[in-house]
Design an enzyme around this catalytic site. Structure first.
Site, PDB file in Angstrom:
ATOM      1  N   ALA A  10       0.823  -1.213   0.000  1.00 13.42           N
ATOM      2  CA  ALA A  10       0.000   0.000   0.000  1.00 13.42           C
ATOM      3  C   ALA A  10       0.855   1.260   0.000  1.00 13.42           C
ATOM      4  O   ALA A  10       0.333   2.376   0.038  1.00 13.42           O
ATOM      5  CB  ALA A  10      -0.924  -0.004   1.226  1.00 13.42           C
ATOM      6  N   GLY A  11       2.168   1.104  -0.043  1.00  9.45           N
ATOM      7  CA  GLY A  11       3.066   2.249   0.097  1.00  9.45           C
ATOM      8  C   GLY A  11       3.342   2.978  -1.202  1.00  9.45           C
ATOM      9  O   GLY A  11       2.798   2.651  -2.262  1.00  9.45           O
ATOM     10  N   GLY A  14       5.014   0.430  -3.213  1.00  6.25           N
ATOM     11  CA  GLY A  14       4.193  -0.772  -3.313  1.00  6.25           C
ATOM     12  C   GLY A  14       3.036  -0.638  -4.291  1.00  6.25           C
ATOM     13  O   GLY A  14       2.781  -1.548  -5.089  1.00  6.25           O
ATOM     14  N   ASN A 111      13.315  -0.423   9.981  1.00  9.15           N
ATOM     15  CA  ASN A 111      13.273  -1.216   8.747  1.00  9.15           C
ATOM     16  C   ASN A 111      13.863  -2.608   8.954  1.00  9.15           C
ATOM     17  O   ASN A 111      13.387  -3.585   8.373  1.00  9.15           O
ATOM     18  CB  ASN A 111      14.028  -0.507   7.615  1.00  9.15           C
ATOM     19  CG  ASN A 111      13.213   0.632   7.020  1.00  9.15           C
ATOM     20  OD1 ASN A 111      12.075   0.847   7.416  1.00  9.15           O
ATOM     21  ND2 ASN A 111      13.795   1.347   6.093  1.00  9.15           N
ATOM     22  N   ILE A 134      13.732  -4.625  -1.623  1.00  2.51           N
ATOM     23  CA  ILE A 134      13.849  -3.203  -1.989  1.00  2.51           C
ATOM     24  C   ILE A 134      14.098  -2.362  -0.733  1.00  2.51           C
ATOM     25  O   ILE A 134      14.800  -1.355  -0.771  1.00  2.51           O
ATOM     26  CB  ILE A 134      12.551  -2.739  -2.695  1.00  2.51           C
ATOM     27  CG1 ILE A 134      12.439  -3.401  -4.078  1.00  2.51           C
ATOM     28  CG2 ILE A 134      12.495  -1.230  -2.817  1.00  2.51           C
ATOM     29  CD1 ILE A 134      11.133  -3.127  -4.817  1.00  2.51           C
ATOM     30  N   ASP A 167      19.594   2.091  -9.598  1.00  5.52           N
ATOM     31  CA  ASP A 167      20.898   2.696  -9.931  1.00  5.52           C
ATOM     32  C   ASP A 167      21.217   2.485 -11.414  1.00  5.52           C
ATOM     33  O   ASP A 167      21.763   3.364 -12.080  1.00  5.52           O
ATOM     34  CB  ASP A 167      22.000   2.078  -9.057  1.00  5.52           C
ATOM     35  CG  ASP A 167      21.656   2.173  -7.580  1.00  5.52           C
ATOM     36  OD1 ASP A 167      21.175   3.238  -7.165  1.00  5.52           O
ATOM     37  OD2 ASP A 167      21.827   1.176  -6.848  1.00  5.52           O
ATOM     38  N   ARG A 170      18.882   4.763 -13.446  1.00  6.75           N
ATOM     39  CA  ARG A 170      19.372   6.155 -13.411  1.00  6.75           C
ATOM     40  C   ARG A 170      20.579   6.315 -14.324  1.00  6.75           C
ATOM     41  O   ARG A 170      20.679   7.294 -15.079  1.00  6.75           O
ATOM     42  CB  ARG A 170      19.768   6.528 -11.976  1.00  6.75           C
ATOM     43  CG  ARG A 170      18.585   6.802 -11.079  1.00  6.75           C
ATOM     44  CD  ARG A 170      19.032   7.184  -9.661  1.00  6.75           C
ATOM     45  NE  ARG A 170      17.890   7.516  -8.839  1.00  6.75           N
ATOM     46  CZ  ARG A 170      17.693   7.081  -7.589  1.00  6.75           C
ATOM     47  NH1 ARG A 170      18.591   6.299  -7.001  1.00  6.75           N
ATOM     48  NH2 ARG A 170      16.617   7.430  -6.935  1.00  6.75           N
ATOM     49  N   HIS A 196      24.035  -0.626  -2.600  1.00  3.31           N
ATOM     50  CA  HIS A 196      23.021   0.403  -2.871  1.00  3.31           C
ATOM     51  C   HIS A 196      22.978   1.440  -1.758  1.00  3.31           C
ATOM     52  O   HIS A 196      22.058   1.468  -0.956  1.00  3.31           O
ATOM     53  CB  HIS A 196      21.631  -0.221  -3.068  1.00  3.31           C
ATOM     54  CG  HIS A 196      20.582   0.827  -3.302  1.00  3.31           C
ATOM     55  ND1 HIS A 196      20.502   1.555  -4.473  1.00  3.31           N
ATOM     56  CD2 HIS A 196      19.604   1.322  -2.505  1.00  3.31           C
ATOM     57  CE1 HIS A 196      19.519   2.424  -4.388  1.00  3.31           C
ATOM     58  NE2 HIS A 196      18.950   2.305  -3.190  1.00  3.31           N
ATOM     59  N   MET A 249      11.386   3.841  -8.612  1.00  2.00           N
ATOM     60  CA  MET A 249      11.727   2.575  -7.937  1.00  2.00           C
ATOM     61  C   MET A 249      10.754   1.477  -8.326  1.00  2.00           C
ATOM     62  O   MET A 249      11.144   0.321  -8.532  1.00  2.00           O
ATOM     63  CB  MET A 249      11.736   2.774  -6.419  1.00  2.00           C
ATOM     64  CG  MET A 249      12.104   1.525  -5.652  1.00  2.00           C
ATOM     65  SD  MET A 249      13.748   0.910  -6.069  1.00  2.00           S
ATOM     66  CE  MET A 249      13.382  -0.707  -6.702  1.00  2.00           C
TER      67      MET A 249
HETATM   68  N1  LIG Z   1      16.250  -0.321  -3.232  1.00  3.10           N
HETATM   69  C1  LIG Z   1      16.031   0.892  -3.693  1.00  3.10           C
HETATM   70  O1  LIG Z   1      16.612   1.276  -4.713  1.00  3.10           O
HETATM   71  C2  LIG Z   1      15.054   1.803  -3.020  1.00  3.10           C
HETATM   72  C3  LIG Z   1      14.551   1.492  -1.798  1.00  3.10           C
HETATM   73  N2  LIG Z   1      13.629   2.311  -1.174  1.00  3.10           N
HETATM   74  C4  LIG Z   1      13.140   1.899   0.128  1.00  3.10           C
HETATM   75  O2  LIG Z   1      11.871   1.271   0.012  1.00  3.10           O
HETATM   76  C5  LIG Z   1      11.163   1.355   1.273  1.00  3.10           C
HETATM   77  C6  LIG Z   1       9.719   1.798   1.076  1.00  3.10           C
HETATM   78  O3  LIG Z   1       9.672   3.119   0.555  1.00  3.10           O
HETATM   79  P1  LIG Z   1       8.250   3.826   0.249  1.00  3.10           P
HETATM   80  O4  LIG Z   1       7.368   2.914  -0.496  1.00  3.10           O
HETATM   81  O5  LIG Z   1       8.569   5.160  -0.313  1.00  3.10           O
HETATM   82  O6  LIG Z   1       7.675   4.001   1.725  1.00  3.10           O
HETATM   83  P2  LIG Z   1       6.145   4.177   2.171  1.00  3.10           P
HETATM   84  O7  LIG Z   1       6.152   4.624   3.589  1.00  3.10           O
HETATM   85  O8  LIG Z   1       5.412   4.997   1.176  1.00  3.10           O
HETATM   86  O9  LIG Z   1       5.583   2.696   2.086  1.00  3.10           O
HETATM   87  C7  LIG Z   1       6.032   1.693   2.907  1.00  3.10           C
HETATM   88  C8  LIG Z   1       4.883   0.759   3.173  1.00  3.10           C
HETATM   89  O10 LIG Z   1       5.354  -0.287   4.026  1.00  3.10           O
HETATM   90  C9  LIG Z   1       4.289  -0.603   4.886  1.00  3.10           C
HETATM   91  N3  LIG Z   1       4.750  -1.341   6.055  1.00  3.10           N
HETATM   92  C10 LIG Z   1       5.330  -0.887   7.179  1.00  3.10           C
HETATM   93  N4  LIG Z   1       5.553  -1.907   8.029  1.00  3.10           N
HETATM   94  C11 LIG Z   1       5.119  -3.027   7.410  1.00  3.10           C
HETATM   95  C12 LIG Z   1       5.075  -4.389   7.767  1.00  3.10           C
HETATM   96  N5  LIG Z   1       5.532  -4.818   8.946  1.00  3.10           N
HETATM   97  N6  LIG Z   1       4.557  -5.259   6.894  1.00  3.10           N
HETATM   98  C13 LIG Z   1       4.087  -4.846   5.692  1.00  3.10           C
HETATM   99  N7  LIG Z   1       4.098  -3.563   5.299  1.00  3.10           N
HETATM  100  C14 LIG Z   1       4.607  -2.676   6.141  1.00  3.10           C
HETATM  101  C15 LIG Z   1       3.669   0.742   5.241  1.00  3.10           C
HETATM  102  O11 LIG Z   1       2.354   0.596   5.778  1.00  3.10           O
HETATM  103  C16 LIG Z   1       3.705   1.428   3.885  1.00  3.10           C
HETATM  104  O12 LIG Z   1       2.498   1.223   3.172  1.00  3.10           O
HETATM  105  C17 LIG Z   1      12.003   2.296   2.126  1.00  3.10           C
HETATM  106  O13 LIG Z   1      12.814   1.517   2.986  1.00  3.10           O
HETATM  107  C18 LIG Z   1      12.878   3.020   1.109  1.00  3.10           C
HETATM  108  O14 LIG Z   1      14.065   3.537   1.670  1.00  3.10           O
HETATM  109  C19 LIG Z   1      13.186   3.446  -1.799  1.00  3.10           C
HETATM  110  C20 LIG Z   1      13.654   3.782  -3.041  1.00  3.10           C
HETATM  111  C21 LIG Z   1      14.652   3.024  -3.733  1.00  3.10           C
HETATM  112  O1  LIG Z   2      17.734   7.333  -1.444  1.00  2.00           O
HETATM  113  C1  LIG Z   2      16.745   6.808  -0.884  1.00  2.00           C
HETATM  114  O2  LIG Z   2      16.418   7.008   0.289  1.00  2.00           O
HETATM  115  C2  LIG Z   2      15.919   5.862  -1.668  1.00  2.00           C
HETATM  116  C3  LIG Z   2      16.782   5.091  -2.548  1.00  2.00           C
HETATM  117  O3  LIG Z   2      17.335   4.075  -2.170  1.00  2.00           O
HETATM  118  C4  LIG Z   2      17.043   5.634  -3.888  1.00  2.00           C
HETATM  119  O4  LIG Z   2      16.360   6.562  -4.341  1.00  2.00           O
HETATM  120  O5  LIG Z   2      17.963   5.092  -4.555  1.00  2.00           O
END
Ligand SMILES: NC(=O)C1=CN([C@@H]2O[C@H](COP(=O)(O)OP(=O)(O)OC[C@H]3O[C@@H](n4cnc5c(N)ncnc54)[C@H](O)[C@@H]3O)[C@@H](O)[C@H]2O)C=CC1
Ligand SMILES: O=C([O-])CC(=O)C(=O)O
Length: 350
Positions: A10-11, A14, A111, A134, A167, A170, A196, A249
């Site tokens: 739902a995020g 997500g 996290n 992720i 990455d 980008r 990352h 993402m």
């Molecule tokens: N690997 C990558 O390149 C990237 C990683 N991220 C990471 O992805 C993660 C999510 O980012 P967003 O979607 O922007 O955050 P967000 O806050 O919009 O969504 C996160 C979702 O996780 C849910 N959540 C929290 N605890 C949970 C649990 N125990 N079980 C199931 N769901 C749960 C929340 O209710 C929320 O809907 C962050 O850790 C962020 O840093 C973000 C961008 C790039």
């Molecule tokens: O930078 C952040 O917090 C989210 C992330 O991993 C990205 O955008 O690559």
């Protein structure tokens, strides 16, 4: 038949990720789990005229188990995103000690705990699924998942992937911008290796499938490298308190998931960078450790994918002197990020 599951569905990531998976005709079932709003997201997606059946689950009544039942591929974007001034994790290249709050572990293990609990659920209900992590910080959350799986006796390093595709995406986009032709962006491939976060992100621009213009100056190369390494900061700053990259993402996560699904379905020759345990393929993993000159347990490198997941870990190849310094600069952070993830699970009872 492929059942894909999104945990954190739902995020900000997500929801668009679930949309892109719903649009993937290879996916026949889509399970969505979050602690909020999944019934609404699932109802909405279920009206889209593509083959997959969609179901949304919440924690009560074993929702996580129901979502994961029969999963072939599980993508995890659950967790808390960054806000301006926060690094992933303690990033030594941004010396602003008053602003830096670690998103992770020592100061705030949120996290880490979320990913640990979800990994427990996967180990119990879908231990054979391909798991794509992720949630940040990827350099530590992937080892967390692995340690949880080891405790359950179900760890298969061939099936666990840290998603570093953003990455790569980008790098392709920024190189196409420099070449003055965005229509090239979908075709350009640049291997991005290491990990990352910040300096652990190492773009090998000398291996770009479309070379940079001849005579591209060293200081321009360094700026481009820095932009790829800190692309996440660019988005966090522009969103100004509303979170980090979500749409790009989701695109990147769906692209990587699609590659895994195609490879598992038998398509050959699919290669994509991912942060993996180097035991996933003994021979190529050991060769990579020799190449980087360090005994790391995890590293992101181009991975050849196949029906069982990792087939082999490709060598980094010929690096320029500048790229060698980037790889060397990444190693200490990578080592400590990995250790933190491993230590978070440590001897704890799950
Ligand atoms: N690997 C990558 O390149 C990237 C990683 N991220 C990471 O992805 C993660 C999510 O980012 P967003 O979607 O922007 O955050 P967000 O806050 O919009 O969504 C996160 C979702 O996780 C849910 N959540 C929290 N605890 C949970 C649990 N125990 N079980 C199931 N769901 C749960 C929340 O209710 C929320 O809907 C962050 O850790 C962020 O840093 C973000 C961008 C790039
Ligand atoms: O930078 C952040 O917090 C989210 C992330 O991993 C990205 O955008 O690559």
């Amino acid at each position: 038949m492929v059942k894909a599951v999104v945990l954190g569905a739902a995020g900000g990531i997500g929801q668009p990720l679930a949309l892109l998976l719903k649009a993937n005709p290879a996916v026949t079932e889509l399970g969505l789990f979050d602690i909020v709003n999944t019934p609404g997201v699932a109802a909405d997606l279920s009206h889209i005229s593509t083959p997959s059946k969609v179901e949304g689950y919440l924690p009560p009544n074993d929702g996580l188990k129901s979502a994961l039942k029969g999963a072939d591929i599980v993508v995890i974007p659950a967790g808390v995103p960054r806000k301006p001034g926060v690094c992933i994790p303690q990033n030594p290249i941004r010396p602003q000690p008053n602003q830096l709050i670690s998103l992770f572990l020592i100061d705030d293990p949120i996290n880490a705990g979320i990913v640990r609990d979800l990994a427990n659920g996967i180990a119990e209900t879908a231990p054979k699924a391909f798991v794509l992590v992720i949630s940040n910080p990827v350099n530590s959350t992937v080892p967390i998942v692995a340690e949880v799986f080891k405790k359950h006796g179900v760890f298969d390093p061939k099936r666990l992937f840290g998603v570093t595709t953003l990455d790569v995406v980008r790098a392709s986009t920024f190189v196409a911008e420099i070449l003055g032709d965005l229509s090239l962006a979908p075709k350009i491939t640049v291997p991005v290796v290491g990990g990352h976060s910040g300096v652990t992100i190492v773009p090998l621009l000398s291996q770009s499938s479309s070379p940079l213009p001849s005579g591209f100056a060293q200081d321009s190369l360094e700026k481009l490298t820095n932009r790829i390494q800190f692309g996440g900061d660019e988005v966090v700053k522009a969103k100004d308190g509303a979170g980090s990259a979500t749409l790009s993402m989701a695109y990147a996560g769906a692209e990587f998931a699609a590659k895994v699904i195609r490879a598992v379905g038998g398509e050959k020759g699919i290669v994509a960078p991912s942060f993996v345990n180097l035991a996933a393929d003994k021979v190529s993993g050991e060769a990579l450790k020799k190449e980087i000159g360090k005994e790391l347990e995890y590293f992101s490198a181009p991975i050849e994918l196949g029906p069982e997941g990792v087939v082999s870990i490709r060598p980094l190849g010929n690096l320029t002197d500048y790229e060698k310094t980037l790889v060397n600069a990444a190693l200490p952070d990578l080592e400590s990020n990995i250790e933190k993830g491993v230590a978070f699970i440590g001897n704890a009872k799950l």
